[in-house]
Motif scaffolding. Structure first.
Motif, PDB file in Angstrom:
ATOM      1  N   ALA A   1       2.832   3.037  10.735  1.00 14.37           N
ATOM      2  CA  ALA A   1       1.944   3.408   9.628  1.00 14.37           C
ATOM      3  C   ALA A   1       1.340   2.205   8.932  1.00 14.37           C
TER       4      ALA A   1
ATOM      5  N   TYR B   1      -0.892  -0.320   7.947  1.00 11.35           N
ATOM      6  CA  TYR B   1      -2.219  -0.698   8.433  1.00 11.35           C
ATOM      7  C   TYR B   1      -2.512  -2.170   8.239  1.00 11.35           C
TER       8      TYR B   1
ATOM      9  N   ARG C   1       6.068   3.872   3.186  1.00 11.59           N
ATOM     10  CA  ARG C   1       6.959   4.702   2.384  1.00 11.59           C
ATOM     11  C   ARG C   1       6.591   6.180   2.501  1.00 11.59           C
ATOM     12  N   VAL C   2       5.311   6.466   2.383  1.00 11.62           N
ATOM     13  CA  VAL C   2       4.893   7.871   2.439  1.00 11.62           C
ATOM     14  C   VAL C   2       5.100   8.418   3.850  1.00 11.62           C
TER      15      VAL C   2
ATOM     16  N   CYS D   1       0.818  -1.217   0.000  1.00 14.31           N
ATOM     17  CA  CYS D   1       0.000   0.000   0.000  1.00 14.31           C
ATOM     18  C   CYS D   1       0.849   1.263   0.000  1.00 14.31           C
ATOM     19  N   ASN D   2       2.104   1.160   0.384  1.00 17.84           N
ATOM     20  CA  ASN D   2       2.996   2.318   0.397  1.00 17.84           C
ATOM     21  C   ASN D   2       2.769   3.283   1.554  1.00 17.84           C
ATOM     22  N   ALA D   3       1.948   2.911   2.509  1.00 17.39           N
ATOM     23  CA  ALA D   3       1.753   3.798   3.658  1.00 17.39           C
ATOM     24  C   ALA D   3       3.074   3.994   4.394  1.00 17.39           C
TER      25      ALA D   3
END
Ligand SMILES: Cc1cc2nc3c(=O)[nH]c(=O)nc-3n(C[C@H](O)[C@H](O)[C@H](O)COP(=O)(O)OP(=O)(O)OC[C@H]3O[C@@H](n4cnc5c(N)ncnc54)[C@H](O)[C@@H]3O)c2cc1C
Ligand code: SF4
Ligand code: SF4
Ligand code: SF4
Lengths: 771, 668
Positions: free
Chosen positions: B624, B626, B19-20, B15-17
């Motif tokens: 982060a 989830y 990373r962001v 999901c890249n959460a």
């Protein structure tokens, strides 16, 4: 004066607890680190039990780029070039107000209130600052306006749900933790790893899987949900879900696996469905072999799935709204409901009622309270539509949401109820987000149309406005928020920063316009006095008097006005400070459990009092393409349409993960993490000499978009996928370089009222090799 | 104490959460540089596909190789918790790390992305500055591991590689090129390695490879590391292709060659020698037997002769056969006066081998003038030392016949020679006057073609090589692939390795049902890289390679080169200018170091959110996620919570540093 207890650390960083207000499904708790009036970092939920934390996703993690993006609007703008040219000049608020006031007056005087089209969308969800209501209240004070009917997202599912469970029945979901009771989860056209069907939905799915539930994903794409959770992926041709469901019913019936007792007791008209399924109605038995040719799913797979679903108790079939956003609309949800009834999974823990809406009646967005907008007197009051679910009956005075721009373009001569002279679009980007963007752009380019768009960004819709008003984002607002479809919790936004530039709250803009238009008792201060005259609310006055800030007063009042908030929240200040109130359920909520457990006392609110497998109401419309039972009926722009010779590929346009629809489009952190690309199977890419990363042109008679290819085996051959929400950006040749999916989709509605955006044929060619 | 991460691949939804969130917390600008990266992998044909994500940030290695190589000592490991941190003020400060000229390169400059000229020139793009830097720091094992990450024949290529890298070495502008090839040989010879563990077959398919030359071996090495079963079929009694059949022992001792081959075998590659595969039906049979793909890497062994009178006489030999016979221990009949026709390395090998077999007068005659001879200059020098005559700038008219025996070669003096598209030679003759070079044995060393003829499966090009789709590298029949000299025409070991690797990647795509045609990003040539050498750079002579003296070597097949001493190797390695910089990135097995595109960009990488760690908070990426796919803690804590360490797949570079990430893989 009671002040919010402030939490400031040594470095002068203040933590502000808030939630987002996007239309994503979650309203995740956020902690903004604010220093010198600037948000410098974001953290998520920090509740002690990490298992229960409501963790924000990548979208809100990038919120700083959203707040401080150089392209955010900061000043009122006036058009300074042809419509759509993107040329604007900065003006003052006074100038903007003068122009709007004059135009409003002139339009009403010359053409009447019906010629004002006011359209709102899902760009912001909060109790106080909901822009939709603020301007509706303003326009209603002036005599009303014309508007649209239908919800762009979920109308198909709403139709399916209401036809089956009765008018107004929209809370068809079980709370997520109920998955711990299930043995089988079938995600049918539902991808909660990408779309936020309530914060933590993916997490609960993972937990259910780890708890031993088998997960099957039915989708044209091997979605990320399939990637993390699926034991089995069944790729299916878009638009054919109902056919597969019917074939499953066929297997269940032939093998006598149905829960006959359930069907007898709780459902209406199953025999009619049975006659269709077995072929008694039309001579065609809807066997797996019959379905295989339609769906592209091997008959043995259908057979096995039917048996597995019927024999595994309980089992949760989870449909959604995407496949219903198609030419046959909610038939797919009707089909799912029927299967769930046949297997006796409705109203049971670990089961599912289907219907695609997933909502539970706790802390749900649909139950949110707002300042009512007042009565719209532009149109005479028609006959009551209570109990009536026919979308056609709603189009005497309104236009279907997917037809807004056709109506602007063609007006009464096109069969619409009004001619539009003045258009106002708030919290929506419909040039981008409804079908046929080129037509939308054309409609918006009408020289004699005056358009106002309050916005945060110069969106594709705002590009065509005459006046663009800069509004505040959620970081500069305090408000009450609620997620959909599952939480359950109430969110509380707390203002973290001052408005940027000259941005204003929508409610303030409405008030300032009202003042210039001479409307009385419109301001929050005046209005609250009136509300407090209400004997039920009067006792609160004493409390509200302790607070200075009018917004603070209103939020406290709205919290009292909302029955469920009132019942759940004892300490408002704690709720505000924590930015969140979780609703503790004693046991998982199961939709229709009450009706099933005690049917005599709780019949379904349908004409028959039962779950309507067959709807007499729908039957009475006598519409061959809107059948009273869940039937598979081929539609326009499916694979058998002769048009498929020219446009052989089906286009689907699911929700993006890196945006909330078209919101957050400009956020670089998100775009670089998940680039906007078209999914295409090697079997379709290779004959077209398309390779990963190549720039392709995707087109049909409605338009052409240019987009990079992602060649992947994760999509069924014959289908391409472009995630919706990328910004429409036509170049001088009319090629949409932004690759907005809606440049290709059709502005049509299904008979059940769905925006038929997922039924679309296209051709793809290589534009240029190598990125 | 060592802190680390736990990553549960079965939960990660890409999901890249993480990373962001990492970008937000650390205020990283937009741009592809990201401390937390999420790698995507897709396998299997539709609809039976398997896809997964793999996060990779810093592993906070027990012995961080990045820290060893940083010339500015900007990277260090915190004693108390094992977090590997970067001192941004030190990075690129004292010693300029990277000399590529931003001004002169203009738009194509991008720090951290451009490679050094040597690395670009190397057909397999070895991390040359990085492995030399590791040698300079005395980290020989790490250096060898880094080389092995990219290619399987370090011992071979440390001796007999044509080293195109050295041609473009920027140090030539100061003094001489770095001895890149010899440094590789040094680590290959001086690290005592345990044989590697047999790799598990994780893919269901097996691949058959025809030919055990460098192309076949390189393909086998990559395919086995990707998880396939690999069997090599070799017609000869000994594995190695030209390495064993062509190259003479005095340049490549067989125990050295076998060291490399044994390593590949230990990984699980099966080599069936003495197994000639029929190149028509035999290939299809292999497919039928259940091999998912078959790679034809049969080399080019059929030596050519000139079409001049006398070319078939007794006493006229062909270089490749001659070398093969000698190398495989067959008896060969040679006269005393041997003349080689040809000016390449094969000619040199024939000449020097003939000398070692006892021929008293050995000559090499060729079209080119001495300076233009294709043979390596060192080879020519060594040949001369061994008493071999060079007769350059000649064309050949006939082989003189003395009663059915060779008497010499008729030659014309020429000034130049060009080859047309069909490979025909055209000469500028000085005069028509012929002269004779006397000889009783003539050996042609003028090129080779594959020993194969046209068939329903194999099509031969005009040049005599096997034709295949230049992009898919597949023959007309699905599942049959080609690599090495038999496809490219006679080239070199390292080209054959690169070719084998390229075809292996196509085979992988083919077996996974993926598209074979991919667009490759435009490549920048080594010569386009412009280096700004600091004017104060001191001259430091290249270490010379100690050799056996000519008298010690002419009568035997002992290895001529003696190899660098440890001191010489380190001194030599220290000469490297480190043109491209970012050594930390090159040595890191997980490419953790990141560089943003700005002037004087400093290295950045995951710092385990030290600011959060120091106040008792978890890294932001962990908070982060989830899907709860990430966790962090001390390794002891994590191990007791989740079980033992597993190394991430795809990271086969067996550096001695132990990664501090516990990993729960997603299984097919
Ligand atoms: C004398 C000589 C010296 C050289 N020196 C150098 C040097 O110093 N540096 C350098 O870089 N390059 C050198 N080369 C070139 C280099 O050796 C080749 O370019 C390289 O080996 C080609 O590799 P390959 O894998 O394509 O084929 P090869 O190495 O030729 O291997 C092919 C193998 O396939 C086998 N084979 C063929 N047909 C069949 C069949 N039908 N069934 C089963 N097996 C079969 C052969 O027996 C052989 O073992 C030299 C070449 C020669 C001839
Ligand atoms: S993972 Fe790479 S950057 Fe991190 S410590 Fe190890 S070598 Fe250094
Ligand atoms: S530990 Fe911190 S710095 Fe490292 S990847 Fe995670 S968020 Fe980024
Ligand atoms: S946040 Fe978690 S699930 Fe998402 S990409 Fe990162 S590790 Fe994977």
């Amino acid at each position: 004066m009671v002040n919010q207890e402030e939490n400031i650390n040594d470095e002068g960083v203040k933590i502000i607890r808030t939630t987002s207000a996007f239309d994503c499904g979650g309203r995740c708790p956020l902690r903004f680190h604010v220093k010198d009036g600037k948000v410098i970092r974001v953290e998520g939920d920090d509740s002690a039990d990490s298992d229960n934390q409501l963790r924000a996703c990548l979208r809100c993690r990038s919120i700083r780029q959203y707040i401080y993006h150089p392209e955010r609007l900061r000043y009122p703008l006036k058009r300074a070039g042809p419509k759509g040219s993107g040329k604007f000049e900065r003006i003052t608020w006074d100038e903007a107000y003068d122009i709007i006031v004059e135009k409003l007056k002139e339009t009403i005087e010359k053409y009447g209130n019906q010629s004002i089209l006011y359209i709102t969308g899902g760009g912001y969800f909060g109790a106080l600052h909901g822009a939709g209501v603020a301007y509706a209240r303003l326009l209603n004070s002036l005599g009303g306006y014309s508007t649209s009917y239908g919800n762009i997202s979920s109308q198909g599912a709403i139709f399916g749900t209401q036809a089956s469970y009765g008018f107004g029945q929209i809370f068809v979901g079980n709370s997520r933790e109920d998955w711990m009771n299930t043995k089988l989860i079938i995600c049918w056209g539902w991808d909660p790893a990408r779309q936020i069907s309530g914060t933590n939905t993916l997490w609960w799915l993972i937990k259910a899987k780890e708890n031993g539930a088998k997960v099957i994903v039915i989708d044209p794409r091997y979605s990320d949900t399939a990637l993390v959770a699926a034991d089995q992926w069944i790729p299916i041709i878009p638009g054919t879900d109902t056919a597969m469901m019917v074939a499953m019913a066929n297997v269940i019936l032939r093998e006598n696996l149905q829960d006959q007792e359930f069907l007898d007791k709780y459902t209406h008209g199953f025999d009619k469905y049975k006659a269709y399924v077995l072929g008694d109605e039309d001579g065609i038995p809807k066997t797996p072999e019959w379905a295989e040719k339609i769906c592209g799913v091997p008959s043995s797979t259908i057979e096995n799935l039917a048996r597995e679903y019927a024999n595994t108790k309980p089992a949760a079939l989870e449909d959604c709204q995407g496949p219903a956003r198609s030419a046959m609309g909610g038939q797919y949800n009707r089909g799912a409901i029927t299967l769930s009834a046949m297997t006796g999974n409705i109203g049971k823990p670990g089961g599912s009622a289907c219907g695609g809406l997933h909502g539970i009646p706790y802390g749900h967005m649909f139950r949110g309270i707002m300042i009512p907008p007042g009565r719209n007197t532009a149109w005479p009051k028609g006959k009551s539509l209570r109990g009536n679910i026919n979308p056609r009956d709603r189009l005497d005075t309104r236009v279907h949401v997917n037809k807004i721009f056709d109506a602007i373009l063609n007006g009464k001569s096109g069969g619409y109820p009004f001619d539009v002279k003045f258009a106002w679009f708030a919290v929506c980007d419909f040039v981008n987000q409804i079908g046929n963007a080129n037509k939308s752009a054309k409609a918006m380019s009408r020289e004699d149309l005056f358009t106002v768009v309050p916005e945060l960004w110069l969106t594709p819709t705002a590009q065509y406005a005459d006046i663009v008003l800069p509004v505040t984002g959620f970081s500069a607002r305090s408000d009450l928020t609620r997620p959909w479809p599952s939480g359950p919790y109430f969110g509380h936004m707390n203002k973290a920063i001052e408005p940027m530039g000259e941005c204003k709250d929508d409610i303030q803009i409405a008030e300032e316009l009202a003042e210039r238009l001479g409307i009385k008792n419109f301001k929050r201060e005046e209005l609250i006095e009136q509300y407090l005259k209400n004997p039920q609310l009067a006792p609160v006055k004493g409390i509200l008097d302790k607070y200075d800030d009018i917004n603070d007063k209103w939020l406290r009042l709205l919290a009292v006005m909302g029955q469920d908030v009132r019942e759940n929240i004892e300490d408002y200040d704690k709720y505000k400070k924590e930015g969140l109130h979780r609703i503790e359920l004693k046991e998982p909520y199961v939709a229709f459990k009450k009706n099933i457990d005690d049917f005599e006392k709780n019949p379904f609110p349908t004409p028959s009092g039962k779950i309507e497998i067959y709807s007499d109401q729908v039957a009475s419309w006598n519409n061959p393409i809107c059948p009273p039972i869940a039937k598979y009926i081929p539609t326009w722009e499916n694979r058998d349409d002769p048009l498929a010779e020219k446009y052989p590929l089906q286009l689907i346009s699911p929700h993006p993960r890196q945006r909330v629809h078209s919101e957050l489009y400009k956020i670089e952190w998100l775009m670089e993490a998940i680039p906007h690309r078209m999914w295409i199977n090697p079997a379709d890419a290779e004959p077209r000499d398309i390779r990963n990363g190549d720039m392709c042109l995707v087109s049909n008679d409605r338009g052409t978009v240019a987009i990079e290819a992602f060649v992947t085996r994760r999509i069924i051959p014959g289908v391409v996928c472009i995630y919706e929400g990328a910004w429409y950006n036509p170049d001088e040749n009319g090629i949409d370089r932004g690759a907005c999916a809606n440049t290709l989709t059709k502005d049509a509605m299904s008979e059940g009222g769905a925006a038929a955006l997922k039924t679309c044929l296209v051709q793809v060619i290589l534009e240029k090799g190598g990125a | 104490m060592q802190v680390g991460f736990y990553f549960d691949q079965t939960r990660c939804a890409g999901c890249n959460a993480c990373r962001v969130a990492c970008k937000d917390w650390h205020d990283q600008p937009s741009g592809s540089a990201s401390w937390m990266r999420i790698n995507y992998q897709e396998e299997g044909p539709f609809p039976n596909i398997f896809a997964s994500y793999l996060i990779s940030n810093c592993y906070h290695c027990e012995e961080p190789v990045c820290a060893f190589v940083c010339p500015n000592e900007a990277i260090s490991k915190r004693e108390e918790d094992g977090i590997v941190v970067v001192d941004k003020d030190k990075c690129r400060e004292e010693v300029p790390c990277g000399l590529i000229s931003k001004e002169k390169m203009g738009a194509s400059y991008s720090y951290g992305e451009l490679q050094a000229p040597c690395q670009i020139a190397c057909p397999v793009h070895l991390h040359i500055p990085a492995y030399t830097a590791l040698i300079a720091k005395g980290k020989f094992k790490e250096s060898l591991d880094l080389i092995r990450q990219r290619m399987p024949l370090p011992s071979v290529c440390g001796r007999v590689c044509l080293h195109p890298c050295e041609e473009v070495c920027a140090r030539k502008d100061v003094d001489q090129a770095i001895a890149i090839e010899a440094l590789k040989g040094f680590v290959a010879d001086n690290v005592s390695e345990e044989p590697p563990k047999r790799l598990l077959q994780t893919q269901s398919e097996k691949v058959a490879i025809i030919g055990s030359g460098p192309a076949g071996l390189a393909a086998a090495y990559d395919l086995i590391r990707m998880g396939y079963g690999v069997t090599i079929f070799e017609a000869s009694s000994r594995a190695g292709g030209m390495l064993v059949a062509g190259i003479p022992e005095y340049r490549l001792p067989r125990d050295v060659l076998n060291r490399d081959i044994d390593y590949i075998k230990a990984l699980g590659v099966e080599i069936k020698t003495n197994t000639l595969i029929d190149l028509n039906q035999g290939l299809e049979d292999l497919l039928k037997q259940g091999y998912g793909a078959v790679l034809v890497a049969i080399g080019a062994h059929k030596g050519k002769r000139l079409g001049i009178p006398g070319a078939d006489l007794d006493g006229v030999l062909v270089g490749t056969s001659f070398m093969r016979d000698v190398n495989l221990g067959k008896e060969v009949k040679l006269g005393n006066k041997v003349l080689i026709i040809g000016g390449g390395n094969v000619a040199m090998d024939c000449a020097r081998t003939a000398r070692r077999l006892g021929a008293t007068e050995v000559g090499v005659s060729c079209l080119e003038c001495c300076d233009d001879m294709p043979a390596d200059i060192l080879e020519v020098d060594q040949a001369r030392e061994e008493g071999i005559q060079i007769y350059d700038s000649r064309s050949f008219t006939k082989i003189l016949n003395n009663n059915g025996k060779v008497a010499g070669v008729g030659c014309l003096e020429i000034t130049g020679c060009t080859f047309d598209d069909d490979g025909e030679a055209h000469f500028d003759v000085v005069s028509d006057e012929e002269h004779t070079l006397e000889a009783d044995t003539v050996i042609f060393a003028i090129g080779q073609v594959p020993e194969v003829s046209n068939s329903s499966i194999i099509k031969i090009s005009k040049r005599g090589t096997i034709t295949a789709d230049s992009e898919t590298l597949m023959l007309g029949t699905k599942g049959l692939f080609v690599a090495g000299d038999c496809f490219s025409g006679i080239a070199s070991i390292i080209d054959a390795i690169a070719s084998g690797q390229k075809t292996a990647s196509k085979i992988h795509r083919y077996l996974q049902g993926d598209v074979l045609r991919v667009r490759s990003s435009p490549e920048i040539a080594a010569t386009e890289i412009i280096i700004d050498i600091p004017p104060e750079t001191e001259k430091k002579e290249r270490q010379s390679m100690p050799l056996l003296s000519a008298s010690e070597r002419v009568s035997n097949f002992k290895e001529v080169t003696l190899g660098f001493s440890e001191e010489a190797a380190i001194t030599e390695a220290e000469r490297c200018l480190n043109c491209a910089g970012h050594l930390c990135k090159d040595v890191c097995p997980y490419s953790a170091p990141q560089f943003v595109e700005e002037e004087k960009a400093r290295m950045q990488k995951c710092n385990y959110c030290v600011d959060r760690f120091d106040i008792g908070k978890q890294p932001i990426c962990v908070e982060a996620c989830y899907a709860r796919a990430l966790d962090s803690g001390t390794l002891e804590e994590l191990k007791s919570k989740y079980g033992d360490i597993q190394e991430s797949p795809g990271f086969s570079y067996s550096i001695s540093a132990k990664p501090a990430i516990l990993f729960k893989p997603k299984k097919k």
